[in-house]
Write a protein that holds these residues in place. Sequence first.
Motif, PDB file in Angstrom:
ATOM      1  N   THR A 173      41.352  32.334  29.751  1.00 29.52           N
ATOM      2  CA  THR A 173      41.260  33.102  28.506  1.00 29.52           C
ATOM      3  C   THR A 173      39.893  33.743  28.365  1.00 29.52           C
ATOM      4  O   THR A 173      39.768  34.929  28.042  1.00 29.52           O
ATOM      5  CB  THR A 173      41.529  32.176  27.300  1.00 29.52           C
ATOM      6  N   LEU A 174      38.854  32.952  28.607  1.00 32.59           N
ATOM      7  CA  LEU A 174      37.486  33.444  28.446  1.00 32.59           C
ATOM      8  C   LEU A 174      37.195  34.586  29.408  1.00 32.59           C
ATOM      9  O   LEU A 174      36.627  35.612  29.024  1.00 32.59           O
ATOM     10  CB  LEU A 174      36.502  32.290  28.680  1.00 32.59           C
ATOM     11  N   LYS A 175      37.626  34.419  30.652  1.00 33.07           N
ATOM     12  CA  LYS A 175      37.379  35.451  31.663  1.00 33.07           C
ATOM     13  C   LYS A 175      38.104  36.743  31.318  1.00 33.07           C
ATOM     14  O   LYS A 175      37.581  37.838  31.485  1.00 33.07           O
ATOM     15  CB  LYS A 175      37.822  34.938  33.035  1.00 33.07           C
ATOM     16  N   ARG A 176      39.309  36.600  30.802  1.00 36.44           N
ATOM     17  CA  ARG A 176      40.145  37.784  30.545  1.00 36.44           C
ATOM     18  C   ARG A 176      39.695  38.565  29.317  1.00 36.44           C
ATOM     19  O   ARG A 176      39.821  39.775  29.257  1.00 36.44           O
ATOM     20  CB  ARG A 176      41.600  37.347  30.387  1.00 36.44           C
ATOM     21  N   TYR A 177      39.172  37.854  28.318  1.00 34.86           N
ATOM     22  CA  TYR A 177      38.912  38.518  27.046  1.00 34.86           C
ATOM     23  C   TYR A 177      37.440  38.595  26.650  1.00 34.86           C
ATOM     24  O   TYR A 177      37.124  39.160  25.610  1.00 34.86           O
ATOM     25  CB  TYR A 177      39.705  37.822  25.926  1.00 34.86           C
ATOM     26  N   ALA A 178      36.552  38.048  27.461  1.00 29.48           N
ATOM     27  CA  ALA A 178      35.139  38.040  27.094  1.00 29.48           C
ATOM     28  C   ALA A 178      34.598  39.448  26.867  1.00 29.48           C
ATOM     29  O   ALA A 178      33.874  39.712  25.900  1.00 29.48           O
ATOM     30  CB  ALA A 178      34.317  37.328  28.161  1.00 29.48           C
ATOM     31  N   HIS A 179      34.956  40.393  27.743  1.00 33.36           N
ATOM     32  CA  HIS A 179      34.401  41.740  27.630  1.00 33.36           C
ATOM     33  C   HIS A 179      34.947  42.498  26.422  1.00 33.36           C
ATOM     34  O   HIS A 179      34.334  43.442  25.940  1.00 33.36           O
ATOM     35  CB  HIS A 179      34.673  42.531  28.909  1.00 33.36           C
TER      36      HIS A 179
END
Length: 303
Positions: free
Chosen positions: A279-285
């Motif tokens: 989740t963090l990797k996908r939505y951090a940006h």
Amino acid sequence: MKYYDWLDEWMTYYVNLATKERTCEKYRKQIENHIAPKLGEFELDALSAQVLQRFTVDLSEKGLAANTVNSVVSILKSSIKQAAILGIAKVQCTDAIVRPKAKEKQVESFTKDEQRKIELYIADSKKNKLFGILLCLYTGLRIGELLALVWQDIDFVKGIITVNKSCRDAWRNGAYVKDIDTPKTDNAYRIVPIPKQLMVKLKEVKKHSVGEYVVDGKTKYGAEVRSYQRTFESILKRLEIAHKGFHALRHTFATRALEVGMDVKTLSEILGHGNPMITLKRYAHSMLEHKIEMMNRVGKLLL
């Protein structure tokens, strides 16, 4: 044994028994389109690490996406490993394959203004069928999960959705049918709380529903995937919103959830991800505006 003959045996006796039909279909297409034409006539013991690496590079140079190449390599690795375990192949040579690096797909979300336009359109249309779009915007359901949803999956007392199946359009006996299956992954089995503001609208839709499925369609099995996608596309066109796939609704839900302060672990469980790092990797940006706002709050402490 020829590799093509082994692949046929591997699919029949090892893959079909333990793998979803949609995955089996994907494997068959990859074998017929990519593996069989180039490697099918090789004897199993002739499939050296060098042969497999050259084949992998050739696929990339032909212009295939990294994810597609990696999917083909996964079939090579699994099938040859099984052959080695059974003693049909003398050596398990696939560990040396260097895969192309897959790029993370860019997350597309609707802006708050675009989301508002979509919501107002649904409210004005008064078509119960369109409520599914709103449900995705506020629960993060995938389209297959949404269209497989029946009223029994919703607990109106507790205000929760039980996600326990998914669907897709399948071609059978010369016609498209709605194929109900288990969820995408084990983690996709989940309980999703429904915002109380949405529960009021959901109860109203239930009153006027004539079928078993939450999203009505032309048949008793509810709306079909491609048909519902086309409906969504036509709404975007009418509202003059740049085209985005239906999955953008799920991304929009995740983005809004992070913006209002939902922690990543909770969001990960609601989305049915394997772990919070996905989740963090996908939505951090997509949280840049939120990060800027938070940093400016910290900056206010500056004397």
